[in-house]
Design a protein around this motif. Structure first.
Motif, PDB file in Angstrom:
ATOM      1  N   VAL A   1      24.101   6.478  12.919  1.00 34.93           N
ATOM      2  CA  VAL A   1      22.766   6.753  13.469  1.00 34.93           C
ATOM      3  C   VAL A   1      21.890   5.500  13.549  1.00 34.93           C
ATOM      4  O   VAL A   1      20.875   5.495  14.228  1.00 34.93           O
ATOM      5  CB  VAL A   1      22.034   7.833  12.634  1.00 34.93           C
ATOM      6  N   GLY A   2      22.256   4.436  12.840  1.00 37.63           N
ATOM      7  CA  GLY A   2      21.388   3.268  12.777  1.00 37.63           C
ATOM      8  C   GLY A   2      21.587   2.305  13.936  1.00 37.63           C
ATOM      9  O   GLY A   2      22.299   2.586  14.906  1.00 37.63           O
ATOM     10  N   ALA A   3      20.937   1.147  13.825  1.00 34.21           N
ATOM     11  CA  ALA A   3      21.090   0.085  14.818  1.00 34.21           C
ATOM     12  C   ALA A   3      22.436  -0.597  14.612  1.00 34.21           C
ATOM     13  O   ALA A   3      22.882  -0.789  13.483  1.00 34.21           O
ATOM     14  CB  ALA A   3      19.954  -0.920  14.691  1.00 34.21           C
ATOM     15  N   GLU A   4      23.087  -1.008  15.687  1.00 32.45           N
ATOM     16  CA  GLU A   4      24.468  -1.485  15.611  1.00 32.45           C
ATOM     17  C   GLU A   4      24.593  -2.957  15.233  1.00 32.45           C
ATOM     18  O   GLU A   4      25.709  -3.457  15.065  1.00 32.45           O
ATOM     19  CB  GLU A   4      25.164  -1.238  16.954  1.00 32.45           C
ATOM     20  N   HIS A   5      23.508  -3.662  15.081  1.00 32.56           N
ATOM     21  CA  HIS A   5      23.553  -5.110  14.833  1.00 32.56           C
ATOM     22  C   HIS A   5      24.410  -5.442  13.604  1.00 32.56           C
ATOM     23  O   HIS A   5      24.174  -4.910  12.516  1.00 32.56           O
ATOM     24  CB  HIS A   5      22.146  -5.650  14.601  1.00 32.56           C
ATOM     25  N   PRO A   6      25.360  -6.387  13.753  1.00 32.69           N
ATOM     26  CA  PRO A   6      26.158  -6.818  12.603  1.00 32.69           C
ATOM     27  C   PRO A   6      25.578  -8.058  11.914  1.00 32.69           C
ATOM     28  O   PRO A   6      26.206  -8.616  11.007  1.00 32.69           O
ATOM     29  CB  PRO A   6      27.508  -7.151  13.246  1.00 32.69           C
TER      30      PRO A   6
ATOM     31  N   ARG B   1      15.501   3.071  14.825  1.00 33.35           N
ATOM     32  CA  ARG B   1      14.247   2.319  14.971  1.00 33.35           C
ATOM     33  C   ARG B   1      13.986   1.434  13.752  1.00 33.35           C
ATOM     34  O   ARG B   1      13.542   0.284  13.889  1.00 33.35           O
ATOM     35  CB  ARG B   1      13.090   3.282  15.206  1.00 33.35           C
ATOM     36  N   PHE B   2      14.261   1.963  12.566  1.00 30.77           N
ATOM     37  CA  PHE B   2      14.077   1.146  11.357  1.00 30.77           C
ATOM     38  C   PHE B   2      14.998  -0.073  11.394  1.00 30.77           C
ATOM     39  O   PHE B   2      14.601  -1.188  11.018  1.00 30.77           O
ATOM     40  CB  PHE B   2      14.370   1.976  10.098  1.00 30.77           C
ATOM     41  N   GLY B   3      16.240   0.126  11.822  1.00 30.63           N
ATOM     42  CA  GLY B   3      17.176  -0.989  11.908  1.00 30.63           C
ATOM     43  C   GLY B   3      16.737  -2.032  12.914  1.00 30.63           C
ATOM     44  O   GLY B   3      16.790  -3.246  12.641  1.00 30.63           O
ATOM     45  N   GLU B   4      16.290  -1.581  14.081  1.00 30.60           N
ATOM     46  CA  GLU B   4      15.805  -2.516  15.101  1.00 30.60           C
ATOM     47  C   GLU B   4      14.575  -3.274  14.596  1.00 30.60           C
ATOM     48  O   GLU B   4      14.427  -4.480  14.832  1.00 30.60           O
ATOM     49  CB  GLU B   4      15.460  -1.759  16.387  1.00 30.60           C
TER      50      GLU B   4
ATOM     51  N   PRO C   1      24.487   0.185   9.881  1.00 34.74           N
ATOM     52  CA  PRO C   1      25.832   0.536   9.400  1.00 34.74           C
ATOM     53  C   PRO C   1      26.849  -0.582   9.525  1.00 34.74           C
ATOM     54  O   PRO C   1      27.885  -0.547   8.850  1.00 34.74           O
ATOM     55  CB  PRO C   1      26.211   1.736  10.278  1.00 34.74           C
ATOM     56  N   ASN C   2      26.589  -1.582  10.356  1.00 33.64           N
ATOM     57  CA  ASN C   2      27.539  -2.678  10.535  1.00 33.64           C
ATOM     58  C   ASN C   2      27.191  -3.918   9.715  1.00 33.64           C
ATOM     59  O   ASN C   2      27.842  -4.961   9.855  1.00 33.64           O
ATOM     60  CB  ASN C   2      27.633  -3.051  12.019  1.00 33.64           C
ATOM     61  N   ALA C   3      26.170  -3.810   8.868  1.00 32.65           N
ATOM     62  CA  ALA C   3      25.827  -4.924   7.984  1.00 32.65           C
ATOM     63  C   ALA C   3      26.918  -5.095   6.932  1.00 32.65           C
ATOM     64  O   ALA C   3      27.705  -4.185   6.666  1.00 32.65           O
ATOM     65  CB  ALA C   3      24.481  -4.662   7.310  1.00 32.65           C
ATOM     66  N   LYS C   4      26.949  -6.274   6.321  1.00 34.22           N
ATOM     67  CA  LYS C   4      27.850  -6.549   5.211  1.00 34.22           C
ATOM     68  C   LYS C   4      27.027  -6.660   3.929  1.00 34.22           C
ATOM     69  O   LYS C   4      25.916  -7.214   3.948  1.00 34.22           O
ATOM     70  CB  LYS C   4      28.625  -7.849   5.442  1.00 34.22           C
ATOM     71  N   ILE C   5      27.582  -6.152   2.839  1.00 35.54           N
ATOM     72  CA  ILE C   5      26.885  -6.219   1.549  1.00 35.54           C
ATOM     73  C   ILE C   5      27.826  -6.814   0.512  1.00 35.54           C
ATOM     74  O   ILE C   5      28.966  -6.371   0.359  1.00 35.54           O
ATOM     75  CB  ILE C   5      26.395  -4.836   1.086  1.00 35.54           C
ATOM     76  N   ILE C   6      27.336  -7.832  -0.187  1.00 39.22           N
ATOM     77  CA  ILE C   6      28.090  -8.484  -1.260  1.00 39.22           C
ATOM     78  C   ILE C   6      27.341  -8.255  -2.571  1.00 39.22           C
ATOM     79  O   ILE C   6      26.137  -8.514  -2.666  1.00 39.22           O
ATOM     80  CB  ILE C   6      28.241  -9.990  -0.991  1.00 39.22           C
ATOM     81  N   ASP C   7      28.047  -7.750  -3.555  1.00 40.72           N
ATOM     82  CA  ASP C   7      27.489  -7.528  -4.890  1.00 40.72           C
ATOM     83  C   ASP C   7      27.839  -8.733  -5.749  1.00 40.72           C
ATOM     84  O   ASP C   7      28.996  -8.931  -6.133  1.00 40.72           O
ATOM     85  CB  ASP C   7      28.070  -6.240  -5.486  1.00 40.72           C
ATOM     86  N   ALA C   8      26.848  -9.568  -6.050  1.00 47.20           N
ATOM     87  CA  ALA C   8      27.049 -10.731  -6.914  1.00 47.20           C
ATOM     88  C   ALA C   8      26.956 -10.268  -8.363  1.00 47.20           C
ATOM     89  O   ALA C   8      25.882  -9.888  -8.827  1.00 47.20           O
ATOM     90  CB  ALA C   8      25.991 -11.799  -6.624  1.00 47.20           C
ATOM     91  N   ARG C   9      28.083 -10.308  -9.064  1.00 48.29           N
ATOM     92  CA  ARG C   9      28.092  -9.780 -10.432  1.00 48.29           C
ATOM     93  C   ARG C   9      28.555 -10.854 -11.408  1.00 48.29           C
ATOM     94  O   ARG C   9      29.332 -11.740 -11.072  1.00 48.29           O
ATOM     95  CB  ARG C   9      28.990  -8.550 -10.540  1.00 48.29           C
ATOM     96  N   ARG C  10      28.060 -10.725 -12.618  1.00 50.94           N
ATOM     97  CA  ARG C  10      28.365 -11.707 -13.655  1.00 50.94           C
ATOM     98  C   ARG C  10      28.560 -10.972 -14.973  1.00 50.94           C
ATOM     99  O   ARG C  10      27.997  -9.888 -15.175  1.00 50.94           O
ATOM    100  CB  ARG C  10      27.193 -12.704 -13.747  1.00 50.94           C
ATOM    101  N   ASN C  11      29.329 -11.552 -15.864  1.00 51.55           N
ATOM    102  CA  ASN C  11      29.500 -10.999 -17.201  1.00 51.55           C
ATOM    103  C   ASN C  11      28.163 -10.502 -17.746  1.00 51.55           C
ATOM    104  O   ASN C  11      27.160 -11.207 -17.677  1.00 51.55           O
ATOM    105  CB  ASN C  11      30.064 -12.087 -18.122  1.00 51.55           C
TER     106      ASN C  11
ATOM    107  N   ILE D   1      15.629  -6.043  12.194  1.00 48.60           N
ATOM    108  CA  ILE D   1      16.180  -7.207  12.897  1.00 48.60           C
ATOM    109  C   ILE D   1      15.059  -8.032  13.535  1.00 48.60           C
ATOM    110  O   ILE D   1      15.039  -9.264  13.466  1.00 48.60           O
ATOM    111  CB  ILE D   1      17.194  -6.760  13.968  1.00 48.60           C
ATOM    112  N   GLU D   2      14.099  -7.349  14.142  1.00 47.09           N
ATOM    113  CA  GLU D   2      13.000  -8.050  14.810  1.00 47.09           C
ATOM    114  C   GLU D   2      12.108  -8.768  13.804  1.00 47.09           C
ATOM    115  O   GLU D   2      11.715  -9.926  14.016  1.00 47.09           O
ATOM    116  CB  GLU D   2      12.181  -7.056  15.638  1.00 47.09           C
ATOM    117  N   ASN D   3      11.798  -8.107  12.700  1.00 50.18           N
ATOM    118  CA  ASN D   3      10.874  -8.693  11.725  1.00 50.18           C
ATOM    119  C   ASN D   3      11.483  -9.850  10.949  1.00 50.18           C
ATOM    120  O   ASN D   3      10.752 -10.675  10.393  1.00 50.18           O
ATOM    121  CB  ASN D   3      10.396  -7.620  10.748  1.00 50.18           C
ATOM    122  N   THR D   4      12.802  -9.917  10.875  1.00 54.39           N
ATOM    123  CA  THR D   4      13.442 -11.019  10.145  1.00 54.39           C
ATOM    124  C   THR D   4      13.806 -12.190  11.053  1.00 54.39           C
ATOM    125  O   THR D   4      14.252 -13.231  10.575  1.00 54.39           O
ATOM    126  CB  THR D   4      14.724 -10.528   9.436  1.00 54.39           C
ATOM    127  N   ARG D   5      13.577 -12.036  12.345  1.00 52.90           N
ATOM    128  CA  ARG D   5      13.973 -13.080  13.289  1.00 52.90           C
ATOM    129  C   ARG D   5      13.254 -14.399  13.009  1.00 52.90           C
ATOM    130  O   ARG D   5      13.809 -15.480  13.219  1.00 52.90           O
ATOM    131  CB  ARG D   5      13.696 -12.619  14.719  1.00 52.90           C
TER     132      ARG D   5
END
Length: 676
Positions: free
Chosen positions: A422-427, A494-497, A532-542, A500-504
């Protein structure tokens, strides 16, 4: 029978009405009777807030009975419990006036108004004290504040008092009631916006101040407030526009020009910003805060030696300027001289130092002594700084627990199946989440060294959207995340779009960009729905290394859960619980990267990360420390060096002090990292 068992006229000393009864005695001028009643009340073992109020009333009563030394001693006890109790400083000022000690009276009244600018009695006293001493500029500022307070409606004076005494909900209720009757009252709008900022409802504050500026475009204080909230929200382009208007109105105003320089730095125009700061210093050379800001900008762009010199200049101008010493420590690579450590020890113990400066000094001392291997004394300073900061922050651990529980209850596998696509398709976005001090800046620097990826800064856009969805409700009745089940599908696109616009504005033209905001781990469900096409990395440490590193860090804003070993351990548990949930309901959406694995096998982990992000391998990612870019986090100098292991086991130097942390984490969390 003692006064703890009975009181004047046979009334129970520890009854619920005791403080009110004592106040009545004071209002009626029966100060000797009040002293007796208060002592009885204090012996009954009241709660902390009642004890502080009783000590204040005792000091007032002692002053009126001319027990000046006893009153000063009472205030010393009170201020040791609550150094920011503004009326205690005001009372100390009255006492020193009674003792004809003008210098100490001036210092006390000044501390009072620094903590609570609505104390008109202190301002009036300062008008006279500065005037008699020939300090006309200071007297003029005090006179101006008296004039401002005198013209305020009584309701707003009460709002100011509640605001600066930390009673935000009373202040908000009273201010909203006033504005319902006086809808376009600019000072009322400014005050309600300030309350919103204190409550971290920044969108409401921005709307109020934007409205105030529209209603009264020539009201410069309202425009200054609007500018400051834009800066707080890192909306640098809009902030730059407002700062430019202020400088156009008053070209020689150093505060306005300094704000303009700050927005230039925020926009990445570092050289212009630093140059403007230096222009201001040519006319106002003793501005220690400006040297600090210059140092921050220089550190961000990697001018380490120049940043150190700026920080040193700041503390040479103001020797008890704690933030300058902490900023040196916060480079992570600076080593203090013997003389500087003695400075820190001396000023941290000074009676004249502010609470903020003391906190900064404590964290600086902790780092300086850690670097020398003096771990026990180092821990004492870290613990003292954390205790002071925790008292200030008012962090409530159950709020985090409730937020995690709400996410796991609402953001189910079924929700994501129903709202699939349902979200914006931007990767474009690559989110890096986790806990602070877990290695997220290193991952950001590695990725930002790729030709296809822009590094940005810690962006607040997702947190701002979550706050908007949460609304003005209390935590228990918050609309978010439950509202995710109710919104129409188009909202998510709309939230996804909009994201993207606000972070440009923070991007430099690469196809992908990094949004490194650790706290976004709480909103991975929201991210999935809008992007939905974003990537998420979980930075974890001991957990022991991560939590203790957070405990040692004094953050510029937020991250209040770090100011206590129990608090940060409990937060880490909640974080792991929620990340386990995301793994279950969104399998494969999040890539977990252990900091220790990156240290042990840099190339293997870099290739793994790039493959996850659908990026081809580039050697520059292994040579990340050569990448020239601005880095705005505490790790800025560390990520400009090749990989190193020295920090992996640092927590073990303090292990004997970390029992509360281990207990809060629990054996199940610790068992996940047996070899770490």
């Amino acid at each position: 029978m003692s006064v703890t068992e009975t009181s004047l006229h046979g009334e129970p000393a520890a009854s619920g009405e005791t403080l009110d009864a004592i106040k009545t005695l004071i209002r009626n001028g029966r100060f000797d009777d009040a002293v007796v009643r208060i002592r009885g009340f204090l012996e009954s073992g009241p709660g902390e807030s009642d004890e502080i109020e009783a000590l204040y009333m005792l000091a007032v009563s002692q002053r009126y009975t001319r027990q000046f030394d006893a009153a000063l001693a009472t205030l010393e006890v009170l201020l040791s419990k609550d150094p920011d109790y503004s009326r205690a400083w005001q009372e100390q000022g009255h006492l020193y006036l009674a003792l004809n000690d003008s210098d100490r009276a001036t210092r006390a009244f000044t501390r009072a108004v620094q903590r609570n600018p609505s104390l008109i009695a202190s301002w009036k006293a300062l008008v006279n004290l500065h005037g008699r001493a020939g300090r006309e500029q200071d007297a003029g500022r005090a006179r101006q504040q008296v004039s401002y307070l005198v013209q305020l409606p009584p309701e707003l004076i009460s709002v100011l008092n509640f605001l600066h005494e930390g009673n935000l909900y009373k202040a908000e209720h009273l201010c909203r009631a006033f504005l319902q009757r006086n809808k376009d009252h600019i000072e009322g709008m400014r005050l309600l916006a300030e309350i919103g900022i204190r409550l971290k409802v920044y969108d409401d504050a921005e709307f109020l101040l934007e409205s105030a500026v529209e209603f009264a475009p020539d009201h410069l204080p309202a425009r200054v407030d609007y500018l400051n909230v834009l800066i707080r929200k890192t909306r640098w382009q809009q902030a730059y526009e407002q700062a430019s208007i202020l400088v156009e109105r008053e070209p020689d105003n150093p505060a306005f020009r300094s704000s303009l320089a700050t927005t230039l730095v925020g926009l990445g125009r570092f050289e212009e910003g630093i140059a403007l700061y230096r222009e201001i210093l040519e006319q106002h050379p003793a501005q220690h805060e400006l040297y600090l800001l210059i140092g921050h900008a220089q550190k961000t762009i990697g001018d380490f030696d120049d940043a150190v010199e700026s920080y040193r200049t700041a503390y040479h101008i103001k020797p008890d300027f704690g933030d300058a010493f902490w900023s040196l420590a916060n480079t992570k690579t600076y080593r203090f001289t013997d003389e500087e450590i003695e400075y820190i020890r001396f000023y941290e113990q000074s009676d004249d130092i502010s609470t903020e400066d003391r906190i900064h000094m404590c964290f600086a001392a902790g780092k300086a002594l850690e670097d020398r291997g003096e771990f026990d004394e180092s821990f004492d300073y870290y613990e003292r700084g954390n205790d002071l900061k925790r008292r200030q922050s008012g962090y409530d651990p159950p709020i985090t627990d409730r937020r995690v529980h709400a996410q796991t209850e609402i953001c189910t596998r079924e929700l994501f199946e129903q709202r699939n696509g349902v979200g914006a398709e931007h990767p474009d976005p690559i989110f890096i989440v986790g806990l602070p001090r877990a290695g997220s800046t290193l991952l950001e620097q590695i990725l930002a060294s790729h030709s296809m990826v822009d590094g940005t800064m810690e962006l607040h856009n997702i947190l701002g959207l979550a706050q908007r969805l949460r609304g003005r409700n209390t935590e228990e009745t918050s609309r978010y995340p439950a509202i995710l089940q109710e919104l129409e599908d188009d909202y998510f696109r709309r939230f996804g779009e909009q994201y993207i616009e606000n972070t440009r504005v923070y991007r430099a033209g690469a196809p992908f960009f990094i949004d490194k905001m650790p706290n976004n781990f709480l909103h991975i469900g929201l991210i999935r729905l809008i992007l939905p096409n974003a990537k998420i990395i979980d930075a974890r440490r001991n957990p022991m290394a991560c939590c203790f590193s957070g405990f040692k860090q004094l953050f510029g804003e937020g991250q209040y859960f770090t100011y206590g070993l129990h608090e940060i351990g409990r937060y880490y548990r909640a974080y792991v619980q929620l990340m386990d949930h995301w793994d279950e309901v969104l399998p494969g959406f999040v890539l977990r990267v252990m900091h220790e694995d990156v240290v042990d096998d840099l190339e293997g982990q870099v290739r793994r990360i790039l493959e996850f992000c659908n990026l081809h391998f580039e050697q520059s990612c292994l040579e990340y420390h050569k990448t020239e870019r601005s880095v705005r986090t505490p790790s800025s100098e560390q990520v400009r060096q090749p990989i190193y292991r020295s920090s992996v086991e640092q927590w073990r130097n303090y292990e004997k002090h970390l029992g509360p942390l281990k207990e809060a984490l629990g054996p199940d969390i610790l068992a996940r990292y047996p070899d770490r």
